[in-house]
Motif scaffolding. Sequence first.
Motif, PDB file in Angstrom:
ATOM      1  N   THR A  63       0.834  -1.203   0.000  1.00 21.67           N
ATOM      2  CA  THR A  63       0.000   0.000   0.000  1.00 21.67           C
ATOM      3  C   THR A  63       0.867   1.250   0.000  1.00 21.67           C
ATOM      4  O   THR A  63       0.632   2.198  -0.770  1.00 21.67           O
ATOM      5  CB  THR A  63      -0.922  -0.003   1.229  1.00 21.67           C
ATOM      6  OG1 THR A  63      -1.737  -1.177   1.196  1.00 21.67           O
ATOM      7  CG2 THR A  63      -1.813   1.232   1.240  1.00 21.67           C
ATOM      8  N   ALA A  68      -2.070  -0.413 -11.466  1.00 19.44           N
ATOM      9  CA  ALA A  68      -1.777  -0.611 -10.041  1.00 19.44           C
ATOM     10  C   ALA A  68      -1.834   0.695  -9.262  1.00 19.44           C
ATOM     11  O   ALA A  68      -2.299   0.728  -8.119  1.00 19.44           O
ATOM     12  CB  ALA A  68      -0.413  -1.270  -9.872  1.00 19.44           C
ATOM     13  N   ILE A  69      -1.378   1.800  -9.864  1.00 20.93           N
ATOM     14  CA  ILE A  69      -1.362   3.082  -9.144  1.00 20.93           C
ATOM     15  C   ILE A  69      -2.642   3.872  -9.384  1.00 20.93           C
ATOM     16  O   ILE A  69      -2.799   4.986  -8.851  1.00 20.93           O
ATOM     17  CB  ILE A  69      -0.131   3.930  -9.540  1.00 20.93           C
ATOM     18  CG1 ILE A  69      -0.196   4.349 -11.010  1.00 20.93           C
ATOM     19  CG2 ILE A  69       1.148   3.177  -9.216  1.00 20.93           C
ATOM     20  CD1 ILE A  69       0.910   5.333 -11.395  1.00 20.93           C
ATOM     21  N   LEU A  88       2.674   1.627  -3.481  1.00 21.95           N
ATOM     22  CA  LEU A  88       1.798   2.067  -4.575  1.00 21.95           C
ATOM     23  C   LEU A  88       1.479   3.550  -4.444  1.00 21.95           C
ATOM     24  O   LEU A  88       1.435   4.278  -5.450  1.00 21.95           O
ATOM     25  CB  LEU A  88       0.517   1.235  -4.582  1.00 21.95           C
ATOM     26  CG  LEU A  88       0.664  -0.215  -5.065  1.00 21.95           C
ATOM     27  CD1 LEU A  88      -0.655  -0.960  -4.927  1.00 21.95           C
ATOM     28  CD2 LEU A  88       1.140  -0.254  -6.515  1.00 21.95           C
ATOM     29  N   GLN A  89       1.233   4.018  -3.220  1.00 21.51           N
ATOM     30  CA  GLN A  89       0.963   5.441  -3.025  1.00 21.51           C
ATOM     31  C   GLN A  89       2.159   6.283  -3.435  1.00 21.51           C
ATOM     32  O   GLN A  89       2.004   7.326  -4.084  1.00 21.51           O
ATOM     33  CB  GLN A  89       0.623   5.701  -1.557  1.00 21.51           C
ATOM     34  CG  GLN A  89      -0.707   5.123  -1.123  1.00 21.51           C
ATOM     35  CD  GLN A  89      -0.935   5.260   0.371  1.00 21.51           C
ATOM     36  OE1 GLN A  89      -0.022   5.600   1.128  1.00 21.51           O
ATOM     37  NE2 GLN A  89      -2.163   4.988   0.813  1.00 21.51           N
ATOM     38  N   TRP A 113       4.643   5.360  -5.535  1.00 20.69           N
ATOM     39  CA  TRP A 113       4.828   5.250  -6.993  1.00 20.69           C
ATOM     40  C   TRP A 113       3.876   6.220  -7.712  1.00 20.69           C
ATOM     41  O   TRP A 113       4.259   6.883  -8.680  1.00 20.69           O
ATOM     42  CB  TRP A 113       4.568   3.825  -7.469  1.00 20.69           C
ATOM     43  CG  TRP A 113       5.731   2.884  -7.427  1.00 20.69           C
ATOM     44  CD1 TRP A 113       5.834   1.734  -6.705  1.00 20.69           C
ATOM     45  CD2 TRP A 113       6.960   2.993  -8.166  1.00 20.69           C
ATOM     46  NE1 TRP A 113       7.039   1.111  -6.927  1.00 20.69           N
ATOM     47  CE2 TRP A 113       7.767   1.862  -7.832  1.00 20.69           C
ATOM     48  CE3 TRP A 113       7.461   3.913  -9.068  1.00 20.69           C
ATOM     49  CZ2 TRP A 113       9.020   1.639  -8.361  1.00 20.69           C
ATOM     50  CZ3 TRP A 113       8.733   3.690  -9.611  1.00 20.69           C
ATOM     51  CH2 TRP A 113       9.501   2.581  -9.250  1.00 20.69           C
ATOM     52  N   ARG A 114       2.646   6.278  -7.249  1.00 16.94           N
ATOM     53  CA  ARG A 114       1.668   7.186  -7.868  1.00 16.94           C
ATOM     54  C   ARG A 114       2.123   8.642  -7.730  1.00 16.94           C
ATOM     55  O   ARG A 114       2.096   9.409  -8.708  1.00 16.94           O
ATOM     56  CB  ARG A 114       0.297   6.998  -7.210  1.00 16.94           C
ATOM     57  CG  ARG A 114      -0.774   7.951  -7.717  1.00 16.94           C
ATOM     58  CD  ARG A 114      -2.076   7.791  -6.929  1.00 16.94           C
ATOM     59  NE  ARG A 114      -3.017   8.842  -7.273  1.00 16.94           N
ATOM     60  CZ  ARG A 114      -3.898   8.763  -8.258  1.00 16.94           C
ATOM     61  NH1 ARG A 114      -3.980   7.662  -8.991  1.00 16.94           N
ATOM     62  NH2 ARG A 114      -4.724   9.765  -8.500  1.00 16.94           N
TER      63      ARG A 114
END
Length: 618
Positions: A534, A605-606, A537-538, A540-541
């Motif tokens: 979690t 995913a993001i 991914l946050q 990476w976004r």
Amino acid sequence: MLNPLFGQEPEALGLVYHLEEGPLEATPKDLLAGYRELRAISFSASFRGLAELLSGFEEVELLLSLEEGYDEARALAALNEEAEALLPLLGQKRRFEVHFLSKSHAKLYLLRGPKGQRTILGSLNLSRAAWSGAQSEVVVVSDDPGVYATFAEWYEGEKARAKPALDGRARRKVLGERGELLVAPAALPPQEVKKLTARLKGVVVFNLVGQRPLVDRSKAQAERTLSALRELAKEVEEAEALARLKGQEKALEAYLKRAAERALENTPRFQVQGEAVYYQGLPLKEFTPNPDGLEATLEVLSALLEGARKGSPLLAEAVGEALVYGLAASYLPLLRRQAVEEGLDPARYPIVALLVGRAGAGKTTALRTIAALWGLTHLHYGQVEETGRSKGTTIENHLYLEESAPLLIDEIPPRHLTEGVRLAQTIKGVGDDPRVNRALILTSNLEHFRSEEQILRRAWFIPFEFLPKKDVHLGSKLRRITQDLLLRFLQEAFPGLETLKALLLDKDPLRPAREFLLGLGLPVPQAPKGEYATHLLQRWRTLYLAQPEIFQEVRAPDASTGVPIPCFVVDKEKAGFLVPLQPFDNGFAGNQQAYLLKKRAFLEAIGVREKRRFLFWG
């Protein structure tokens, strides 16, 4: 003269009958070789000279009765005296336990290892005389799993009524009326120990040294240990001299108090044995949390969380999650063992927490706070001694001790958390091993952090990415923290068996600790915040939306199908601590210096919609 157990010409034991193969001639080596775990029950024991017999086992658990004529107190004392002979072996075992089993005349050996399972019955006591062939013995052997299971079940029943060589009740018997305790230096020659005991009339001398495994097995460490023990012997002599001087009773009393404090340093801070919970070697029910200490602790924790919130709500979230994990560390080993009982993967319930933060973000303060709650001392990674030239091996050994309080280590160099380094291998190994007895909480620098998904997914990952306000100074306030909050948690919210079973199906393995702190009014996160995927991914976004230019689009073969697909190339240095997750990981580019990400899978995913180009014909 006794024959060597595993010498070039070992002596065959007496009558040996294999239930599946019939009569056979066998030496001790024939019966024991190829097994790594030993659980045994013996009526009498003589440990001296048995190092060779036990050296091949990685895990040893012994339930021992003693000859007639011993009352329980004398039996425990005799057991500890015998156990001194095995002190050099303790640091070589993943697990080494000795229990006192009253009213038993059984001789049973349960072995497990690469060769399978083996059950040994008969007249063999756990002594060199019995296993060397020096006396006639009758032995029955079976390699049938059904036989093993039957006796293993019976063994567990016997273990349930056995008592550790040193438990809360035994300690109370030897503490004396004033609760004073003195440590007898076990590594000294026996005659010196007897002299010391004789000098200190009216003071009970009890050996706790055998409860502390020798993690560093080097010769230098052994010499340092012996030197420290001899120094203690010298202090005992000084205490005797003080006692002879008129009016020096208070000085002697002060000395004994200091000795008791040193002894408690070697007593496990926290243990769970069956349904019984022990704190500092005594049953938990004997402690009463101090309301004033609890109030002072809550004030400090509230100030800590408020200071973090002024820096960023995300920083307060990280600090709060670290505190939740610090309490949950008390029951996570039990939860993981229960997971195995239910056929679940213990790695789903991380036994390692990574507090990864920027310099000055407060990760060390959070670690110090957890240490204060437990009454522990956290270690800087540089203070960890090497075992076999490896700090990772030392840390791993500590995770298998009888101590169940968390192990806290500050400032792990980021490179030591990368694939191929011993500490990273330890995290991977203990993450899957339900036998680990204590949680491991580490801090590391976020700016240079590098790791792999195989390591991160086995840890509770808590990033400290923001700095607290400069006007927040909590160093001196941490001294006001007491163990009263921990004691109240253990007495009121520590999960029992049924709660543990229910917790296995919960998305939040830290729920009991989380709800306890929330119930006290502390603003810790209401939902779990340690799932590394979690966080990644946050981040990476955020990175993709803020710096799209570092995502260079190319076409490259799909690692699984070989079909060319659109990919992003991202330089590792620019990605910082981020690593690709399995759904969009497509290997490396640029001589291993960049990540190759599957473009479509990454954007999905993001949660970012892929920009599509449209062509118009006039």
